[in-house]
Design an enzyme around this catalytic site. Structure first.
Site, PDB file in Angstrom:
ATOM      1  N   ASP A 139       3.128 -11.633   1.332  1.00  0.00           N
ATOM      2  CA  ASP A 139       2.812 -10.306   1.864  1.00  0.00           C
ATOM      3  C   ASP A 139       3.562  -9.269   1.033  1.00  0.00           C
ATOM      4  OD1 ASP A 139       2.559  -7.957   3.358  1.00  0.00           O
ATOM      5  OD2 ASP A 139       2.548  -9.036   5.254  1.00  0.00           O
ATOM      6  N   LYS A 143       4.413  -0.443   1.497  1.00  0.00           N
ATOM      7  CA  LYS A 143       5.071   0.828   1.775  1.00  0.00           C
ATOM      8  C   LYS A 143       6.563   0.733   1.458  1.00  0.00           C
ATOM      9  CE  LYS A 143       1.791   2.175   5.362  1.00  0.00           C
ATOM     10  NZ  LYS A 143       1.594   2.559   6.784  1.00  0.00           N
TER      11      LYS A 143
END
Length: 231
Positions: A139, A143
């Site tokens: 993952d 951000k």
């Protein structure tokens, strides 16, 4: 960015379940998973039915196809496949367990599953116990405020160095530009692993994954790193 990076949170992941589980998937988790679970972090080589000459760890196996592929390519290896997401666990279990044998299946002699946070496993492992590790298409947490959740983090790099044998390799792959830049930056500022530039084509001996296939379909170029543990 690395200098201002915060310590890692207790959990790196969000929800552990995506779409609702079907009846067989629930049965696999309740009955088959305990039979295939890895339970010997203090002595990894002893955690398999048969003797093994090496031990590999895959962190976050997704659908499980890479873990199975690498295990088949390395039949002498005790392979620990780690994943917390239930849908991924069910995907792998459905490949390993024939339908109708969820309650009675015999674990593969050289393959086990760790269904908790891989960092807990790493903390309990002895020094220099692993011959190879994998982090395949993790993952990216793209951000900036979520950077502390990325597995490639100074805290985890130190743990990986501790549990890998000198000269052992850590394979990392990513197709996300933010994560590719991140790995390049973080690994460029450490001295525990040799960190040459990544390959842009899957090297020989690497197994394909569904995430790699998705990247190709969507026009992204995966990076494939091979980091070597320094003494």
């Amino acid at each position: 960015m690395v200098e201002s990076l915060k310590p890692q949170p207790e959990r790196l992941y969000g929800r552990q379940r995506g779409h609702p589980l079907r009846a067989r998937q629930q049965h696999l988790l309740e009955k088959a998973l305990p039979r295939l679970s890895f339970t010997s972090p203090e002595n990894p080589a002893a955690g398999f039915s048969d003797a093994v000459s090496r031990v590999f760890l895959e962190i976050g196996f997704g659908g499980g196809e890479h873990a199975i592929g690498q295990s088949e390519l390395n039949p002498d290896v005790g392979y620990i496949a780690s994943e917390v997401f239930e849908n991924g666990l069910c995907s792998l279990l459905s490949r390993l367990v024939p339908e109708g044998e969820e309650d009675t299946t015999t674990p593969p002699p050289h393959f086990r599953i760790w269904a908790e946070d891989a960092r807990l496993l790493l903390k309990d492992m002895p020094d220099a116990c692993l011959d190879r590790a994998y982090l395949m298409f993790p993952d990216p947490w793209p951000k900036a405020r979520h950077a502390k959740r990325r597995f490639v983090h100074p805290e985890n790099i130190r743990q990986m160095h501790r549990v890998l044998k000198p000269g052992a390799i850590w394979r990392v792959a990513s197709d996300h530009p933010v994560y590719q830049e991140w790995v390049t930056e973080v690994m460029g500022q450490q001295d525990l692993f040799d960190a040459p530039p990544p390959a842009k084509e899957r090297p020989e001996g690497w197994s394909p994954t569904r995430y790699e296939a998705k990247a190709f379909r969507e026009g992204r170029v995966p990076f494939y790193w091979t980091f070597t543990r320094r003494p």
